[in-house]
Design an enzyme around this catalytic site. Structure first.
Site, PDB file in Angstrom:
ATOM      1  CG  ASP A  65      39.254  35.312  43.361  1.00 60.47           C
ATOM      2  OD1 ASP A  65      39.114  36.256  42.546  1.00 60.47           O
ATOM      3  OD2 ASP A  65      38.976  35.423  44.578  1.00 60.47           O
ATOM      4  CB  SER A  66      37.370  36.281  37.879  1.00 58.41           C
ATOM      5  OG  SER A  66      38.637  36.240  37.269  1.00 58.41           O
ATOM      6  CG  ASP A 104      43.013  36.939  42.697  1.00 55.82           C
ATOM      7  OD1 ASP A 104      43.475  37.661  43.593  1.00 55.82           O
ATOM      8  OD2 ASP A 104      41.927  37.132  42.130  1.00 55.82           O
ATOM      9  CE  LYS A 134      43.636  40.456  41.965  1.00 54.53           C
ATOM     10  NZ  LYS A 134      42.559  40.323  42.964  1.00 54.53           N
ATOM     11  CD  GLU A 136      39.094  40.120  46.541  1.00 54.90           C
ATOM     12  OE1 GLU A 136      38.187  40.264  47.399  1.00 54.90           O
ATOM     13  OE2 GLU A 136      38.906  39.554  45.455  1.00 54.90           O
ATOM     14  CD  GLU A 203      36.564  44.264  40.671  1.00 56.69           C
ATOM     15  OE1 GLU A 203      37.517  43.623  41.158  1.00 56.69           O
ATOM     16  OE2 GLU A 203      35.545  43.727  40.193  1.00 56.69           O
TER      17      GLU A 203
HETATM   18  O1  KIV Z   1      39.776  37.680  39.985  1.00 57.07           O
HETATM   19  C1  KIV Z   1      39.977  38.560  39.131  1.00 57.07           C
HETATM   20  O2  KIV Z   1      39.869  38.337  37.919  1.00 57.07           O
HETATM   21  C2  KIV Z   1      40.309  39.897  39.602  1.00 57.07           C
HETATM   22  C3  KIV Z   1      40.310  40.998  38.606  1.00 57.07           C
HETATM   23  C4  KIV Z   1      38.922  41.434  38.374  1.00 57.07           C
HETATM   24  C5  KIV Z   1      41.157  42.135  39.018  1.00 57.07           C
HETATM   25  O3  KIV Z   1      40.550  40.080  40.755  1.00 57.07           O
END
Ligand code: KIV
Length: 300
Positions: A65-66, A104, A134, A136, A203
């Site tokens: 989600d970056s 994510d 993934k 968090e 992280e």
């Molecule tokens: O969103 C993302 O790119 C991430 C990575 C930094 C692990 O969660």
């Protein structure tokens, strides 16, 4: 030199003489940890990047989600939606054949209820073409993790600096630096493993702590700003390529300056157009003289 044969995504069924690469799975992750082979992971958000990473031999691609920050230009990851994520996951899935693909889960797609968490996780596989998701958080996410894993969807955890909690953390800052905070993080990692996570991202946590967690867990850890003691490493591709202009976290190694290179190429193009150096003859389509003569006669 290691005498252990590599596990691999990257290799190695030799039947016809040519090495054949196999699709990576969560089992590959486990095997790599068992063999002490570092797992490689990068983010991607589009087809050409996924294709290049896959062809380079990456083990896993995270559609992070970056995306919100490095592609969509938001200040943080909070505005990213399920629709955004699915759209980009589909593009990545079209580009990557071999890497384990991880989607994510964006902010508020898994926090409000377990049922929503399972449904949204399912969309990543059904619509987005991902192999796993993934999410968090630690102890507060166990119910969601158990339910998603219970639905047959592999889950990667994410501890330490969890960007979706940036407002609670008071900014993008390292985590687990005091003994109580480190203990809590360590416990969260064990709890996520027990709940069924196949791997955990750590992280921006102290390298010694990440190393300790990696030794204690049986599932692999993937570090970003967490030192070399993790079982694998991930970076945001736009940071690695020097494509993100705003800032580069301390833990990034820049392998290229794509922002500078893009500016140079765009500048050259602008000048070529202005000076009529582009397009040249070889970039143009021509018609037969006969057809051209006929057209001119027609126009007279
Ligand atoms: O969103 C993302 O790119 C991430 C990575 C930094 C692990 O969660």
């Amino acid at each position: 030199m290691s005498t252990i044969a590599p596990v691999l995504t990257t290799a190695t069924v030799i039947s016809t003489g040519a090495p054949q690469r196999k699709k990576a799975t969560t089992t590959t992750f486990r095997q790599k940890k068992a063999h002490g082979e570092p797992i490689t992971m990068l983010t991607a958000y589009d087809y050409p990047t996924a294709l290049a990473e896959d062809q380079a031999g990456i083990d896993s691609i995270l559609v992070g989600d970056s995306l919100g920050m490095v592609v969509l230009g938001y200040q943080n990851t909070l505005p990213v939606t399920m629709q955004d994520m699915i759209h980009h996951c589909k593009a990545v899935a079209r580009g990557a054949k071999f890497a384990l693909l991880i989607g994510d889960m964006p902010f508020m797609s898994y926090q409000a209820s377990t049922e929503e968490a399972v449904r949204n996780a399912g969309r990543f596989l059904q619509e987005g073409g991902m192999d796993a998701v993934k999410l968090e958080g630690g102890r507060e996410r166990l119910e969601a993790v158990r339910a998603i894993v219970g639905a047959g969807i592999p889950v990667m955890g994410h501890l330490g600096l969890t960007p979706q909690s940036v407002n609670q953390l008071g900014g993008f800052r390292p985590q687990g630096k005091t003994a109580p905070a480190a203990k809590r993080l360590f416990e969260d990692a064990l709890l996520l493993e027990e709940a069924g996570c196949f791997s955990i991202v750590l992280e921006s946590v102290p390298a010694r702590l990440a190393g300790l967690i990696s030794k204690k867990l049986s599932v692999p850890t993937i570090g970003i700003g967490a030192g070399v003691g993790c079982d694998g490493q991930v970076l945001v591709t736009h940071d690695l390529l020097g494509l993100f202009d705003r800032f580069t976290p301390k833990f990034v190694r820049k392998y290229a300056d794509f922002h500078g290179e893009m500016q140079r190429a765009f500048g050259e193009y602008i000048q070529d157009v202005q000076m009529k150096r582009f397009p040249a003859d070889e970039h143009s389509v021509e018609m037969d003289d006969k057809e051209w003569d006929a057209l001119q006669k027609e126009m007279d």
